[in-house]
Design an enzyme around this catalytic site. Structure first.
Site, PDB file in Angstrom:
ATOM      1  CE1 TYR A 250      31.143  37.099  36.448  1.00  0.00           C
ATOM      2  CE2 TYR A 250      29.327  36.461  35.022  1.00  0.00           C
ATOM      3  CZ  TYR A 250      30.256  36.141  35.999  1.00  0.00           C
ATOM      4  OH  TYR A 250      30.303  34.870  36.515  1.00  0.00           O
TER       5      TYR A 250
ATOM      6  CE  LYS B 134      33.181  37.758  39.558  1.00  0.00           C
ATOM      7  NZ  LYS B 134      34.291  37.206  40.327  1.00  0.00           N
TER       8      LYS B 134
END
Length: 309
Positions: free
Chosen positions: A142, A171
């Protein structure tokens, strides 16, 4: 057989967790939410136990239950990714193993919130190593917003993280276009097969223009059809149609995500779903207070622009 990275392509909705007025998980409403969002044509998967899913205030038992319900109510071919978020590396590893066992197809490793104050790069590597060694499922990184301080990985640290073959996607939530492109180019150079998901809800169109494998976004749990239409237009190179979808989406993205602090986004997402009649109670767990009158007015106006009112 399609790989995990192949299945990540396209739009994946980051879902919320409905609560009762006394802040318990409303399983019936959660099942309805998961079913409705995941059955929307073009939604290829779900991200559960993400920031929108209040992962930092749920117990491990509750997070497991969220995964179990997603597995039960989403279509069989729906990719289920669960977030892993804990300040302790040992607890994060236990959490990751439990969520994989509960049925998650993959795991997204969030940086602990305390890292915003600073950390040693070796601590970050160690945290991810503990989770890697406790699991067998595909893992995702992330990229935190640039406004989140040291939580956002600088290029040397990102290089080290991407080098681990167990991690296959990111992400990319930098929420800043220059950093997004910098990270995208770095990762493509290091590992061309690594899936980079443009997941800054306010600049999805820009991410798709620069390059993206898709998105895991909470905007898609409120207006999934619109987010899918933006992606399909961009993937087809139909930028006129993509811009038209963006014009509908942009005011809503601003109303939900723009004004700090970031934790308000979950409150605003739930408020949107209640305004749309898809949620009977929009409570978020303390310390988040309910949506204010100004927030509700802004959301209602943005939903109208998006064609939802």
């Amino acid at each position: 057989m399609r790989t995990f990275s192949d299945r990540l392509r396209g739009i994946h909705a980051a879902t919320i967790v409905p609560m009762t007025a006394d802040f318990e998980i409303d399983e019936a409403q959660l099942a309805s939410h998961l079913t409705s969002v995941s059955s929307t044509p073009g939604i290829n998967g779900l991200l559960v136990n993400g920031h929108a899913g209040e992962n930092f205030v749920l117990s491990l038992a509750e997070k497991r239950r969220v995964v179990e319900l997603a597995r039960e109510y989403a279509p069989k071919d729906c990719l289920i990714v669960s977030g892993v978020n804990h300040e302790s590396s040992l607890e994060a590893a236990r959490e990751a193993a439990a969520l994989e066992q509960a049925g998650a197809d993959g795991l997204l490793v969030f940086p602990p919130n305390s890292w915003a104050l600073g950390h040693a790069d070796d601590c970050v590597i160690e945290h991810h190593r503990h989770i890697r060694d406790a699991t067998t499922a595909p893992l995702m990184l992330y990229a935190a917003p640039v406004g989140a301080g040291a939580m956002a990985y600088a290029p040397p640290l990102l290089t080290r993280l991407v080098a681990d073959p167990r991690f296959v996607a990111i992400k990319e939530g930098s929420w800043e276009v220059a950093t997004y492109e910098q990270n995208l180019r770095l990762i493509r150079k290091l590992r061309p097969e690594f899936a980079v998901l443009g997941s800054g809800d306010e600049h999805l169109l820009t991410s798709y223009l620069v390059g993206s494998a898709g998105s895991q976004v909470s905007l898609a749990c409120v207006v999934p059809e619109l987010v899918v239409s933006l992606w399909t237009a961009a993937e087809a190179g139909d930028w006129e149609r993509a811009r038209a979808a963006h014009e509908k989406l942009y005011p809503l993205a601003v109303a939900i995500y723009r004004d700090p602090p970031g934790g308000r986004a979950t409150v605003r997402l739930k408020a949107c779903l209640k305004l749309l009649g898809r949620l009977s109670c929009d409570a978020a767990r303390p310390p988040q207070p309910p949506a204010t009158r100004d927030e509700l007015q802004a959301l209602e106006q943005a939903l109208r622009i998006a064609g939802q009112r």
